[in-house]
Structure formats: structure tokens, C-alpha cells
Design an enzyme around this catalytic site. Structure first.
Site, PDB file in Angstrom:
ATOM      1  CD  GLU A   1      -3.085   0.880   2.124  1.00  0.00           C
ATOM      2  OE1 GLU A   1      -4.091   0.364   1.606  1.00  0.00           O
ATOM      3  OE2 GLU A   1      -2.999   1.144   3.340  1.00  0.00           O
TER       4      GLU A   1
ATOM      5  CE  LYS B   1      -1.856   3.747   6.303  1.00  0.00           C
ATOM      6  NZ  LYS B   1      -2.749   2.829   6.988  1.00  0.00           N
TER       7      LYS B   1
ATOM      8  CE  LYS C   1      -7.505   0.454   2.638  1.00  0.00           C
ATOM      9  NZ  LYS C   1      -6.461   0.190   3.618  1.00  0.00           N
TER      10      LYS C   1
ATOM     11  CD  GLU D   1     -12.137  -2.377   4.879  1.00  0.00           C
ATOM     12  OE1 GLU D   1     -11.174  -2.160   4.111  1.00  0.00           O
ATOM     13  OE2 GLU D   1     -12.527  -1.559   5.725  1.00  0.00           O
TER      14      GLU D   1
ATOM     15  CG  ASN E   1     -10.193  -3.029   8.128  1.00  0.00           C
ATOM     16  OD1 ASN E   1      -9.059  -3.166   8.596  1.00  0.00           O
ATOM     17  ND2 ASN E   1     -10.690  -1.853   7.811  1.00  0.00           N
TER      18      ASN E   1
ATOM     19  CD  GLU F   1      -9.079  -4.944   3.580  1.00  0.00           C
ATOM     20  OE1 GLU F   1      -9.888  -5.494   2.851  1.00  0.00           O
ATOM     21  OE2 GLU F   1      -9.254  -3.798   4.060  1.00  0.00           O
ATOM     22  CB  SER F   2      -5.608  -3.124   9.027  1.00  0.00           C
ATOM     23  OG  SER F   2      -6.257  -2.362   8.066  1.00  0.00           O
TER      24      SER F   2
END
Length: 260
Positions: free
Chosen positions: A55, A57, A117, A166, A186, A216-217
Site C-alpha cells: 500500500e 499511504k 482504496k 471489506e 479488516n 487487511e491492516s
């Protein structure tokens, strides 16, 4: 703690209304024919040995600035060269420091799929994603009613975009249907921004066997990726772990070596 998601969505509605005043949806529709050819993110993750979605970001609502001066023309090719299976590029400006220009800049530089995203609430944003060269879009169950999510997924497919749905809890399993290409769990609660990687393991067993699963995350340990793969996940969306370092591409390369 205030609900960050509600604040982001309220701002997003305001932002999209302003964008529509500047460029009409009809103008966007006219530009679709010149959009770059799509690549399949679902296919890329299904056939990849690592499944890392690297990603790009610059900041987050919970951490503030991670890399304020980050340039997509430097970081994105370094991700691809290191072996990322796909890319996630944040295009929300107010809360994440991104823009659609980041995808437009990155697209000609790499061959791997790009996920837009953002907090998508309107089909206008799907046209934007297609025109700048995204291959897939994120639809967030917590930000959409099931019917609206369905409509957006259908429209995304019409435009040749894949959909990463998500979800964060078992209550959101009702959002999964044939229009969904990939299901992302997520690990971060979008209301409080509290992160717990165990959330992926908790939900994995409740998801359809044929779904392409993405965690994710909050993933920072190669060992966690190995465990998630064993639990059926094929995609791992990782941003901050790479972006907070001096050379994100190099950090990704080392991470990939550790999970082999």
C-alpha cells in the site's frame, strides 16, 4: 472515542458533490473509452506465492503523517520490483493525504493490478477509478447499505473493475454474493481504529470456501502472513509496515524473503 468512519463518510459526500460540480458524470463517461486496459487483481492474488498487496499511504487518521513527502513515482515501482502481487493506493485526501493523481502517476510505471482504496459511496467514484487506471475498487460494508453495495459492485463490473469487499464482523457476511471478487477482512475497527489481527482468523472459517480472502491492516510480522496463508488467505494488504521505513520497496523485499 468519536466514530471516525461517520466523519470520513460525511466529508466524502461533501467532496463528491464538489467534484460533480467541477466535472459532470457525463464528462467522466465520455473519458471511459481512453481508460487503460484492466488487469485482474483476483487472478494476481490467486496465482501468487506471496499475495502481498503493498500500500501507498502518506497518513492515517489514527497515526497522522507516516511519510508526508512520499512520491508514487519512486515508491510504487520499488514495490513492483520487490515482488508485490498488487498495489493499494489511497486516494482520500483529507484523512489519508492521497489523491487520484497518485494512481494516474503510478499506472504507466507498473504492470501489476492497482486497487483504488477510498470510501466509495457513489458510482461517480467508480468512473474516476476507471479513468485514472485502477483495476479494482474497495467497497466497505460498514460504510454502505447492502443494497447500495450491490449496486456499486454491479456498476464496477460494468466498467471492468473488480471488487474487494471489506468486512469487519460476522454481521457483515450478508454483503457477500456473486458480484464480489475478493473478500477483505479488516483487522481495524473503522469506528475506533483499534486493530487486532486475530479478527482475520476469527472470520476465516465463516467465509465461502471459494472466496479469495484478503487480510487487511495491522500486519507487520512475516510469521502472521504464514499463519494467515495456512488459514486460507491469499492476499495481505500491508501499508504502514513498509511506508514508515526509509526505503519501502527494500523493506517489502526483506519481508517477502522472510515469508518464503
Amino acid at each position: 472515542m468519536k466514530d471516525i468512519l461517520s466523519e470520513i463518510i460525511a466529508n466524502k459526500r461533501f467532496e463528491v458533490d464538489l467534484q460533480k460540480q467541477a466535472i459532470s458524470i457525463e464528462q467522466l463517461q465520455e473519458g471511459i473509452s481512453e481508460a487503460p486496459t484492466s488487469r485482474s487483481m483476483k487472478q494476481a492474488l490467486s496465482s501468487s506465492a506471496s499475495g502481498i498487496i503493498a500500500e501507498f499511504k502518506r497518513r492515517s487518521p489514527s497515526k497522522g503523517w507516516i511519510k508526508k513527502e512520499a512520491c508514487p513515482e519512486e515508491i510504487v515501482p520499488s514495490y513492483a520490483a520487490a515482488g508485490a502481487s498488487a498495489l493499494s493506493i489511497l486516494t482520500d485526501e483529507k484523512f489519508f493525504g492521497g489523491s487520484l493523481k497518485d494512481i494516474r502517476t503510478a499506472r504507466p510505471l507498473v504492470e501489476i493490478p492497482i486497487l483504488r482504496k477510498d470510501f466509495i459511496i457513489d458510482e461517480y467514484q467508480l468512473y474516476q477509478a476507471k479513468i485514472v487506471g485502477a483495476d479494482a475498487v474497495l467497497l466497505i460494508a460498514a460504510a454502505l447499505e447492502p443494497e447500495k453495495c450491490n449496486e456499486l459492485a454491479e456498476k464496477a463490473h460494468e466498467l471492468g473493475l473488480e471488487v474487494l469487499l471489506e468486512i469487519h464482523s460476522s454481521e457483515e457476511l450478508i454483503y457477500i454474493n456473486k458480484k464480489i471478487d475478493m473478500v477483505g477482512i479488516n483487522n481495524r475497527n473503522l469506528g475506533t481504529f483499534f486493530t487486532d489481527v486475530e479478527n482475520s482468523f476469527r472470520l476465516a472459517g465463516q467465509l465461502p470456501q471459494d472466496a479469495v480472502l484478503v487480510s487487511e491492516s495491522g500486519i507487520s510480522d512475516p510469521e502472521i502472513v504464514k499463519r494467515l496463508r495456512a488459514a486460507g488467505f491469499r492476499g495481505f494488504l500491508i501499508g504502514e509496515t513498509f511506508m514508515k521505513t526509509q526505503q519501502p520497496g527494500e523493506t517489502l523485499q526483506n519481508f517477502l524473503q522472510a515469508i518464503q
